[in-house]
Design a protein around this motif. Structure first.
Motif, PDB file in Angstrom:
ATOM      1  N   PRO A 107       2.413  10.247  31.441  1.00 12.47           N
ATOM      2  CA  PRO A 107       1.830  10.343  32.784  1.00 12.47           C
ATOM      3  C   PRO A 107       1.044   9.091  33.165  1.00 12.47           C
ATOM      4  O   PRO A 107       0.475   8.403  32.314  1.00 12.47           O
ATOM      5  N   LEU A 108       1.028   8.822  34.443  1.00  9.25           N
ATOM      6  CA  LEU A 108       0.369   7.632  34.982  1.00  9.25           C
ATOM      7  C   LEU A 108      -1.099   7.552  34.580  1.00  9.25           C
ATOM      8  O   LEU A 108      -1.576   6.493  34.150  1.00  9.25           O
ATOM      9  N   ASP A 109      -1.831   8.646  34.678  1.00  6.99           N
ATOM     10  CA  ASP A 109      -3.255   8.607  34.329  1.00  6.99           C
ATOM     11  C   ASP A 109      -3.465   8.284  32.857  1.00  6.99           C
ATOM     12  O   ASP A 109      -4.432   7.621  32.484  1.00  6.99           O
ATOM     13  N   GLU A 110      -2.552   8.706  32.015  1.00  6.17           N
ATOM     14  CA  GLU A 110      -2.626   8.396  30.586  1.00  6.17           C
ATOM     15  C   GLU A 110      -2.360   6.904  30.349  1.00  6.17           C
ATOM     16  O   GLU A 110      -3.036   6.269  29.542  1.00  6.17           O
ATOM     17  N   ARG A 111      -1.390   6.355  31.056  1.00 11.64           N
ATOM     18  CA  ARG A 111      -1.108   4.912  30.935  1.00 11.64           C
ATOM     19  C   ARG A 111      -2.317   4.099  31.377  1.00 11.64           C
ATOM     20  O   ARG A 111      -2.663   3.102  30.753  1.00 11.64           O
ATOM     21  N   ILE A 112      -2.942   4.529  32.469  1.00  8.04           N
ATOM     22  CA  ILE A 112      -4.132   3.832  32.959  1.00  8.04           C
ATOM     23  C   ILE A 112      -5.216   3.855  31.888  1.00  8.04           C
ATOM     24  O   ILE A 112      -5.838   2.824  31.581  1.00  8.04           O
ATOM     25  N   LEU A 139      -2.284  -2.521  33.748  1.00 10.07           N
ATOM     26  CA  LEU A 139      -3.256  -1.659  34.400  1.00 10.07           C
ATOM     27  C   LEU A 139      -3.167  -1.829  35.916  1.00 10.07           C
ATOM     28  O   LEU A 139      -3.146  -0.848  36.661  1.00 10.07           O
ATOM     29  N   GLY A 140      -3.100  -3.074  36.371  1.00 11.25           N
ATOM     30  CA  GLY A 140      -2.966  -3.337  37.801  1.00 11.25           C
ATOM     31  C   GLY A 140      -1.715  -2.701  38.382  1.00 11.25           C
ATOM     32  O   GLY A 140      -1.752  -2.105  39.464  1.00 11.25           O
ATOM     33  N   SER A 141      -0.622  -2.789  37.667  1.00 14.71           N
ATOM     34  CA  SER A 141       0.632  -2.178  38.133  1.00 14.71           C
ATOM     35  C   SER A 141       0.516  -0.658  38.211  1.00 14.71           C
ATOM     36  O   SER A 141       0.970  -0.037  39.185  1.00 14.71           O
ATOM     37  N   ASP A 142      -0.080  -0.068  37.183  1.00 18.15           N
ATOM     38  CA  ASP A 142      -0.239   1.386  37.186  1.00 18.15           C
ATOM     39  C   ASP A 142      -1.174   1.834  38.300  1.00 18.15           C
ATOM     40  O   ASP A 142      -0.920   2.844  38.964  1.00 18.15           O
ATOM     41  N   LEU A 143      -2.264   1.107  38.517  1.00 17.12           N
ATOM     42  CA  LEU A 143      -3.192   1.462  39.596  1.00 17.12           C
ATOM     43  C   LEU A 143      -2.536   1.291  40.965  1.00 17.12           C
ATOM     44  O   LEU A 143      -2.767   2.094  41.875  1.00 17.12           O
ATOM     45  N   LEU A 146      -5.472   0.805  45.315  1.00 11.79           N
ATOM     46  CA  LEU A 146      -5.289  -0.623  45.540  1.00 11.79           C
ATOM     47  C   LEU A 146      -6.515  -1.481  45.251  1.00 11.79           C
ATOM     48  O   LEU A 146      -6.368  -2.558  44.655  1.00 11.79           O
ATOM     49  N   PRO A 147      -7.730  -1.101  45.645  1.00  7.53           N
ATOM     50  CA  PRO A 147      -8.875  -1.952  45.297  1.00  7.53           C
ATOM     51  C   PRO A 147      -9.036  -2.126  43.777  1.00  7.53           C
ATOM     52  O   PRO A 147      -9.310  -3.233  43.304  1.00  7.53           O
ATOM     53  N   GLU A 148      -8.825  -1.056  43.039  1.00  8.34           N
ATOM     54  CA  GLU A 148      -8.904  -1.144  41.574  1.00  8.34           C
ATOM     55  C   GLU A 148      -7.753  -1.987  41.025  1.00  8.34           C
ATOM     56  O   GLU A 148      -7.922  -2.741  40.060  1.00  8.34           O
ATOM     57  N   SER A 149      -6.589  -1.845  41.629  1.00  6.92           N
ATOM     58  CA  SER A 149      -5.434  -2.635  41.225  1.00  6.92           C
ATOM     59  C   SER A 149      -5.713  -4.122  41.413  1.00  6.92           C
ATOM     60  O   SER A 149      -5.444  -4.939  40.524  1.00  6.92           O
ATOM     61  N   LEU A 150      -6.254  -4.467  42.559  1.00  6.87           N
ATOM     62  CA  LEU A 150      -6.594  -5.869  42.835  1.00  6.87           C
ATOM     63  C   LEU A 150      -7.560  -6.402  41.789  1.00  6.87           C
ATOM     64  O   LEU A 150      -7.368  -7.502  41.254  1.00  6.87           O
TER      65      LEU A 150
END
Length: 124
Positions: free
Chosen positions: A42-47, A76-80, A86-90
């Motif tokens: 799951p995405l949250d686990e990858r993060i 991490l940026g890709s997963d976010l 998006l702000p966290e991804s940036l």
């Protein structure tokens, strides 16, 4: 994105991390954490795993272990971004850019700059 289900490998990567960390082989431990992040479902686990990998790498006194900060922050940026955070991804992509610049890895720096620009475009 269709991701192959490799979560069955997680116990092996966890064991690899535990053994490497106990032996103070930080570069190998960082690699195992990176693989835990990649094999998470799951995405949250990858993060979570990518954050842990980046934190571990950045806290290491071994330059070879610190290498893993850049890939982990990029992932991490890709997963976010995928999670629409998006702000966290940036922020993650900007940190990845700094990590790649510190390492002097020109191809990775170019990709990191593109990732930052892409999220900036998505943010308008």
């Amino acid at each position: 994105m269709n991701r192959p289900n490799v979560s069955c490998l997680q116990p092996l990567f966890q064991q690899a991390f535990d053994l490497a960390d106990q032996a103070r082989l930080q570069a190998l431990a960082g690699d195992a954490l990176h693989m835990l992040a990649l094999s998470a479902g799951p995405l949250d686990e990858r993060i979570r795993w990518n954050r842990r990998t980046a934190d571990y790498a950045l806290a290491s006194d071994d330059p070879k272990a610190r290498y893993w900060a850049g890939p982990a922050l990029n992932n991490l940026g890709s997963d976010l971004r995928e999670a629409k955070r998006l702000p966290e991804s940036l922020q993650a992509f900007q940190e990845a850019l700094q990590a790649f610049e510190r390492m002097g890895r020109a191809p990775a720096v170019r990709v990191a700059r593109w990732q930052v620009a892409h999220v900036l475009r998505l943010l308008g």
